[in-house]
Design a protein around this motif. Structure first.
Motif, PDB file in Angstrom:
ATOM      1  N   MET A 157       1.007  -1.317   0.249  1.00  0.00           N
ATOM      2  CA  MET A 157      -0.291  -0.491   0.002  1.00  0.00           C
ATOM      3  C   MET A 157       0.880   1.412  -0.210  1.00  0.00           C
ATOM      4  SD  MET A 157      -2.915   1.095   2.419  1.00  0.00           S
ATOM      5  CE  MET A 157      -1.443   1.622   3.774  1.00  0.00           C
ATOM      6  N   ASN A 158       0.371   1.790  -1.369  1.00  0.00           N
ATOM      7  CA  ASN A 158       1.678   3.668  -1.175  1.00  0.00           C
ATOM      8  C   ASN A 158       0.609   4.200  -0.302  1.00  0.00           C
ATOM      9  OD1 ASN A 158       0.151   3.310  -3.420  1.00  0.00           O
ATOM     10  ND2 ASN A 158       0.780   4.795  -4.270  1.00  0.00           N
ATOM     11  N   ALA A 159       0.872   5.311   0.529  1.00  0.00           N
ATOM     12  CA  ALA A 159      -0.088   6.112   1.329  1.00  0.00           C
ATOM     13  C   ALA A 159       0.879   7.261   1.637  1.00  0.00           C
ATOM     14  CB  ALA A 159      -0.768   5.790   2.294  1.00  0.00           C
ATOM     15  N   PHE A 160       0.612   8.968   2.105  1.00  0.00           N
ATOM     16  CA  PHE A 160       1.371   9.209   2.217  1.00  0.00           C
ATOM     17  C   PHE A 160       0.261  10.459   2.959  1.00  0.00           C
ATOM     18  CE2 PHE A 160       2.000   9.831  -2.602  1.00  0.00           C
ATOM     19  CZ  PHE A 160       1.326  10.767  -2.264  1.00  0.00           C
ATOM     20  N   ALA A 161       0.805  11.958   2.947  1.00  0.00           N
ATOM     21  CA  ALA A 161       0.649  13.082   3.355  1.00  0.00           C
ATOM     22  C   ALA A 161       1.113  13.907   2.954  1.00  0.00           C
ATOM     23  CB  ALA A 161      -0.263  13.156   5.231  1.00  0.00           C
ATOM     24  N   LEU A 162       0.749  14.659   1.697  1.00  0.00           N
ATOM     25  CA  LEU A 162       1.518  15.967   1.189  1.00  0.00           C
ATOM     26  C   LEU A 162       0.543  17.356   1.682  1.00  0.00           C
ATOM     27  CD1 LEU A 162       3.902  16.867  -1.028  1.00  0.00           C
ATOM     28  CD2 LEU A 162       1.273  17.293  -2.036  1.00  0.00           C
ATOM     29  N   VAL A 163       1.723  17.581   3.315  1.00  0.00           N
ATOM     30  CA  VAL A 163       1.067  18.851   4.039  1.00  0.00           C
ATOM     31  C   VAL A 163       1.873  20.308   3.403  1.00  0.00           C
ATOM     32  CG1 VAL A 163       0.900  16.914   6.001  1.00  0.00           C
ATOM     33  CG2 VAL A 163       2.917  17.966   5.618  1.00  0.00           C
ATOM     34  N   ASN A 164       0.608  21.430   4.043  1.00  0.00           N
ATOM     35  CA  ASN A 164       1.338  23.156   3.048  1.00  0.00           C
ATOM     36  C   ASN A 164       1.282  22.976   1.880  1.00  0.00           C
ATOM     37  OD1 ASN A 164       1.264  22.729   6.554  1.00  0.00           O
ATOM     38  ND2 ASN A 164       3.409  22.215   6.309  1.00  0.00           N
ATOM     39  N   ALA A 165       0.106  22.290   0.919  1.00  0.00           N
ATOM     40  CA  ALA A 165       0.562  22.585  -0.191  1.00  0.00           C
ATOM     41  C   ALA A 165      -0.632  23.471  -0.248  1.00  0.00           C
ATOM     42  CB  ALA A 165       0.033  21.061  -0.889  1.00  0.00           C
ATOM     43  N   ARG A 166      -0.693  23.847  -1.281  1.00  0.00           N
ATOM     44  CA  ARG A 166      -1.635  25.782  -1.956  1.00  0.00           C
ATOM     45  C   ARG A 166      -1.497  24.094  -3.377  1.00  0.00           C
ATOM     46  NH1 ARG A 166       0.614  31.136  -3.971  1.00  0.00           N
ATOM     47  NH2 ARG A 166       2.345  29.322  -3.915  1.00  0.00           N
ATOM     48  N   VAL A 167      -3.426  23.763  -3.035  1.00  0.00           N
ATOM     49  CA  VAL A 167      -3.912  23.296  -4.493  1.00  0.00           C
ATOM     50  C   VAL A 167      -4.839  23.963  -4.943  1.00  0.00           C
ATOM     51  CG1 VAL A 167      -5.545  21.674  -4.503  1.00  0.00           C
ATOM     52  CG2 VAL A 167      -4.143  21.196  -2.190  1.00  0.00           C
ATOM     53  N   PHE A 168      -4.483  23.794  -6.486  1.00  0.00           N
ATOM     54  CA  PHE A 168      -5.559  24.354  -7.472  1.00  0.00           C
ATOM     55  C   PHE A 168      -7.129  23.676  -7.751  1.00  0.00           C
ATOM     56  CE2 PHE A 168      -5.973  24.338 -12.045  1.00  0.00           C
ATOM     57  CZ  PHE A 168      -6.782  25.881 -11.879  1.00  0.00           C
ATOM     58  N   ASP A 169      -7.640  24.569  -7.365  1.00  0.00           N
ATOM     59  CA  ASP A 169      -9.230  23.623  -7.299  1.00  0.00           C
ATOM     60  C   ASP A 169      -9.569  23.874  -8.462  1.00  0.00           C
ATOM     61  OD1 ASP A 169      -9.645  26.215  -7.134  1.00  0.00           O
ATOM     62  OD2 ASP A 169     -11.162  25.854  -5.015  1.00  0.00           O
ATOM     63  N   GLY A 170      -9.148  24.073  -9.786  1.00  0.00           N
ATOM     64  CA  GLY A 170      -9.716  24.161 -11.100  1.00  0.00           C
ATOM     65  C   GLY A 170     -10.448  26.551 -11.257  1.00  0.00           C
ATOM     66  N   THR A 226      -3.662  20.426   3.170  1.00  0.00           N
ATOM     67  CA  THR A 226      -2.843  18.517   3.346  1.00  0.00           C
ATOM     68  C   THR A 226      -3.768  17.189   2.078  1.00  0.00           C
ATOM     69  OG1 THR A 226      -2.190  18.581   5.549  1.00  0.00           O
ATOM     70  CG2 THR A 226      -2.789  16.070   4.572  1.00  0.00           C
ATOM     71  N   VAL A 227      -2.789  17.022   1.413  1.00  0.00           N
ATOM     72  CA  VAL A 227      -3.873  16.297   0.838  1.00  0.00           C
ATOM     73  C   VAL A 227      -2.900  14.665   0.893  1.00  0.00           C
ATOM     74  CG1 VAL A 227      -4.087  15.545  -1.635  1.00  0.00           C
ATOM     75  CG2 VAL A 227      -3.748  17.844  -1.424  1.00  0.00           C
ATOM     76  N   ASN A 228      -4.085  13.667   1.397  1.00  0.00           N
ATOM     77  CA  ASN A 228      -4.220  12.534   1.773  1.00  0.00           C
ATOM     78  C   ASN A 228      -4.129  11.370   0.454  1.00  0.00           C
ATOM     79  OD1 ASN A 228      -3.781  12.853   4.613  1.00  0.00           O
ATOM     80  ND2 ASN A 228      -5.085  13.838   4.413  1.00  0.00           N
ATOM     81  N   VAL A 229      -2.833  10.194   0.301  1.00  0.00           N
ATOM     82  CA  VAL A 229      -3.401   9.537  -0.852  1.00  0.00           C
ATOM     83  C   VAL A 229      -2.660   8.332  -0.171  1.00  0.00           C
ATOM     84  CG1 VAL A 229      -1.565   8.760  -3.086  1.00  0.00           C
ATOM     85  CG2 VAL A 229      -2.213  11.021  -1.992  1.00  0.00           C
ATOM     86  N   GLU A 230      -3.598   7.371  -0.996  1.00  0.00           N
ATOM     87  CA  GLU A 230      -3.674   6.069  -0.201  1.00  0.00           C
ATOM     88  C   GLU A 230      -3.998   4.972  -1.311  1.00  0.00           C
ATOM     89  OE1 GLU A 230      -5.716   4.094   2.841  1.00  0.00           O
ATOM     90  OE2 GLU A 230      -5.085   5.965   4.724  1.00  0.00           O
ATOM     91  N   ASN A 231      -3.973   4.121  -1.483  1.00  0.00           N
ATOM     92  CA  ASN A 231      -3.511   2.961  -3.253  1.00  0.00           C
ATOM     93  C   ASN A 231      -3.889   4.207  -4.147  1.00  0.00           C
ATOM     94  OD1 ASN A 231      -2.810   0.750  -1.044  1.00  0.00           O
ATOM     95  ND2 ASN A 231      -5.504   1.408  -0.706  1.00  0.00           N
ATOM     96  N   GLY A 232      -2.639   4.926  -4.678  1.00  0.00           N
ATOM     97  CA  GLY A 232      -3.110   5.571  -5.842  1.00  0.00           C
ATOM     98  C   GLY A 232      -3.779   6.143  -5.990  1.00  0.00           C
TER      99      GLY A 232
END
Length: 356
Positions: A1-14, A22-28
């Protein structure tokens, strides 16, 4: 399982950038809850959805991986053969994901028949054979169908043949992309019923009536400005600057009319191509040209993320939302104030796996 949390990111929402989050990622995939793995500090950098190049030609792993290296996590291949070539490049971990038209339909004597496509099966001259031809492409794994329109009388697909191919593809649930690099070919592509028109005229802009049809008939444009600029200089069309000005005017008119404009480059390493465009890096140049043609930076970013995802039925990508593929591009700088920031690539993830 690949899992990580990308913290302190400014996200482009469209539309805009969020505050650091924070953007969390699990299993792709983008996860809705907290991820259990590594915490990666983005330090306020901008996180974009992985970019989609809506017109590439990928012939080997090197060109595919070059896309990913520059943050292009999906490539829409607009002609590739034999069928096992593109199949061998699909499904690799930690690199760009590919879709392909497979073998394109061409006429018997046009530029493509003379210089680029040597497979005789690509030549279609009889409308009665359209259904079988389309069925063969789908059986080979084509995700959509590509037809090549050339200037009337230029030896490309005949109008009746092109329409028969489009009708057969639509009957099987496939979209059709039409190559059209001149004003006359643009009109023919529209008459065929193709869903997506790739390239745009050099010299005289597209007929205003065609621009109106693009909007009212729900068509989509992939102008490949970086290729049109190169070809304009190569052939000196009306003076290189004036020739390319026609391409820019076409894109400005399409955008003003509300036609969806997607970012595509025609990236290729084909020996017979009029100009070889670098894979990956060229999409960042295309975004700059789209902004010069009148799109806002946010619109240019959507042209390389959510819009191609929508118009090529890639509902699992194109945005950073729970449940979507974790195709992510971390860049240094704010591309909403300076579109060139997309080229300042810090890190890239393809379905949650970092591209080395």
């Amino acid at each position: 399982m690949n899992a990580f949390a990308l913290v302190n990111a400014r996200v482009f929402d469209g539309w805009r950038l969020t505050a650091p989050t924070t953007v969390n990622v699990e299993n792709g995939l983008i996860a809705s809850g907290a991820a259990r793995g590594e915490r990666i500090d983005a330090r306020g950098a901008v996180l974009l959805p992985g970019l989609i190049d809506s017109h590439v030609h990928v012939r080997d792993a090197r060109s595919r991986d070059a896309l990913a290296r520059h943050g292009v996590t999906t490539g829409l291949d607009m002609a590739s053969w034999p069928p096992d070539l593109i199949a061998s490049l699909r499904g690799a971990t930690g690199t760009a994901d590919l879709r392909s038209a497979g073998l394109p339909a061409i006429g018997p004597e046009g530029l493509h028949a003379r210089m680029l496509v040597k497979d005789p099966e690509a030549v279609v001259t009889d409308a009665r054979k359209a259904e079988g031809w389309v069925a063969d492409r789908i059986a080979e794994g084509s995700d959509y169908v590509k037809i090549v329109m050339e200037e009337p009388g230029g030896g490309g697909l005949e109008a009746g043949v092109a329409k028969a191919i489009v009708d057969a593809a639509h009957a099987r649930g496939r979209r059709v992309v039409a190559h059209a690099a001149s004003a006359g070919a643009y009109t023919m592509a529209l008459d065929s019923g193709a869903d997506v028109i790739t390239h745009c005229p050099i010299g005289a802009p597209a007929d205003p009536a065609d621009v109106t049809r693009m909007r009212t008939e729900g068509r989509v444009a992939v102008p490949t400005l970086i290729m049109m600029k190169a070809v304009a200089h190569l052939i000196g069309a009306g003076g290189a600057a004036d020739g390319f000005a026609g391409s820019m005017a076409t894109v400005a008119a399409l955008h003003a009319a509300g036609v969806p404009v997607l970012a595509g480059t025609d990236a290729n390493a084909e020996p017979g191509a009029p100009f070889q465009v670098e894979h990956g890096a060229s999409l960042h140049q295309e975004l700059r040209l789209l902004v010069e043609a009148g799109l806002s930076p946010a619109e240019a970013l959507r042209a390389a993320t959510s819009l191609p995802a929508r118009h090529f039925s890639l509902g699992d990508r194109g945005g950073i939302e729970p449940g979507r593929r974790a195709d992510l591009l971390l860049v240094d700088g704010d591309p909403l104030t300076d579109i060139t920031a997309t080229g300042h690539v810090l890190r890239v993830w393809c379905a949650g796996v970092e591209h080395a």
